[in-house]
Design an enzyme around this catalytic site. Sequence first.
Site, PDB file in Angstrom:
ATOM      1  N   ASP A  68      -3.124 -11.043   7.573  1.00 26.44           N
ATOM      2  CA  ASP A  68      -4.204 -11.444   8.467  1.00 26.44           C
ATOM      3  C   ASP A  68      -5.564 -11.229   7.804  1.00 26.44           C
ATOM      4  O   ASP A  68      -6.417 -12.120   7.764  1.00 26.44           O
ATOM      5  CB  ASP A  68      -4.094 -10.642   9.762  1.00 26.44           C
ATOM      6  CG  ASP A  68      -4.992 -11.171  10.864  1.00 26.44           C
ATOM      7  OD1 ASP A  68      -5.673 -12.182  10.662  1.00 26.44           O
ATOM      8  OD2 ASP A  68      -4.993 -10.562  11.955  1.00 26.44           O
ATOM      9  N   ASP A  80      -5.791  -3.195  -1.514  1.00 21.05           N
ATOM     10  CA  ASP A  80      -7.215  -3.064  -1.806  1.00 21.05           C
ATOM     11  C   ASP A  80      -7.565  -3.687  -3.155  1.00 21.05           C
ATOM     12  O   ASP A  80      -8.577  -4.389  -3.291  1.00 21.05           O
ATOM     13  CB  ASP A  80      -7.660  -1.602  -1.733  1.00 21.05           C
ATOM     14  CG  ASP A  80      -6.680  -0.629  -2.374  1.00 21.05           C
ATOM     15  OD1 ASP A  80      -5.586  -1.051  -2.796  1.00 21.05           O
ATOM     16  OD2 ASP A  80      -7.017   0.568  -2.466  1.00 21.05           O
ATOM     17  N   LYS A 120       0.866  -1.183   0.000  1.00 17.38           N
ATOM     18  CA  LYS A 120       0.000   0.000   0.000  1.00 17.38           C
ATOM     19  C   LYS A 120       0.898   1.227   0.000  1.00 17.38           C
ATOM     20  O   LYS A 120       0.704   2.185   0.755  1.00 17.38           O
ATOM     21  CB  LYS A 120      -0.929  -0.020   1.222  1.00 17.38           C
ATOM     22  CG  LYS A 120      -2.052   1.029   1.146  1.00 17.38           C
ATOM     23  CD  LYS A 120      -2.957   0.873  -0.080  1.00 17.38           C
ATOM     24  CE  LYS A 120      -4.021   1.953  -0.096  1.00 17.38           C
ATOM     25  NZ  LYS A 120      -4.751   1.999  -1.383  1.00 17.38           N
ATOM     26  N   ASP A 129      -8.411 -14.303   5.907  1.00 15.40           N
ATOM     27  CA  ASP A 129      -9.812 -14.525   6.267  1.00 15.40           C
ATOM     28  C   ASP A 129     -10.707 -14.364   5.035  1.00 15.40           C
ATOM     29  O   ASP A 129     -11.656 -15.131   4.821  1.00 15.40           O
ATOM     30  CB  ASP A 129     -10.244 -13.555   7.359  1.00 15.40           C
ATOM     31  CG  ASP A 129      -9.852 -14.044   8.744  1.00 15.40           C
ATOM     32  OD1 ASP A 129      -9.053 -14.999   8.823  1.00 15.40           O
ATOM     33  OD2 ASP A 129     -10.329 -13.480   9.744  1.00 15.40           O
TER      34      ASP A 129
END
Length: 356
Positions: A245, A221, A188, A249
């Site tokens: 992390d 993103d 990022k 998920d």
Amino acid sequence: MNGYRIALIPGDGIGVEVMQSAREVLGAVARTFDLRFDFTEFPWSCQHYVDTGRMMPEDGIGQLRSFDAILLGAVGYPTVPDHVSLWGLLIPIRREFQQYACVRPVKLLPGVQSPLALPKGTDIDYLVVRENNEGEYSTVGGRSYAGTPHEVVTQVSLFTRRGTERIIRYAFELARARGKQRVTSATKSNGIIHSMPFWDEVFADVAAGYPDIESEQMHVDALAAKFVLTPQCFGVVVGSNLFGDILTDLSAATVGSIGIGASANLNPEREFPSCFEPVHGSAPDIVGQGIANPLGQVWSAALMLEHLGEPEAARAVEDAMQRTLEAGIKTGDLGGSANTAEVTAALVRELSSVAR
């Protein structure tokens, strides 16, 4: 006969239930592959915190040090703050034992329906490698003037050259060993002005040493969007502690359920024991109902077998999972009607039928 000393930490909620499933599966593995597992169970959990004021004893790390591996269930309970449960047990294990590489497989298994609207026959099969010891998850920072209009909060991300380089290098080595032809870096650097440009520079330096492997960097993103739109295009994805992390998920959900997500917290140099755990939480809303999906814990046990140097046994567990799912034996989160015990029994039957 190869023997291994395994520390079991069932934890909280459904962690206890799925750990029992993993023990039964590992028992079938031991019988089939002439292995021996010596289990020592530790009651460290949120209940232990309520009873003692600590998630684990002061000498907990010392107690775990001599084991060949640690198999962890799920930790967490609504009455214990998450930062207390996490920083009191799992993060000390990861950091004291230098488990700096968290590896999570993302694979659409046969018999499982992805919630994504993908072309028929799309294959999802990649690895996410997460930096596990530093980055955004640091204790550097603090709060001043708490509870006043002038309150100031600082949270400092910590990136070292050593830590950044070793996790990126590990991702490339893993890609080479697994035959994955591309490593994608989550960044990022257009918004985070210091740490992410540094991450990008180190990634470029390491990638130059692997001309046989395609490399790319992608803003996190956009990467999250591609996990949903074109998950079939990834081989190995490497990211910082926070990015890894969140992405894992998300990726677990794209292959059917977070209930099947598995992870390995690895000390690649094998100087300390590594820790293996499912991605899902303790799910207090379904505790005691017997409907928890045991596959995340079982798959984590398979990752443990691979790390211990038993690849044939690891593949047998993964094959048993696939055959069980293909037979339609699956829990409710995967659209089935089987309970935890029925899935576990099916896995044991499959492993018991393996001819060597």
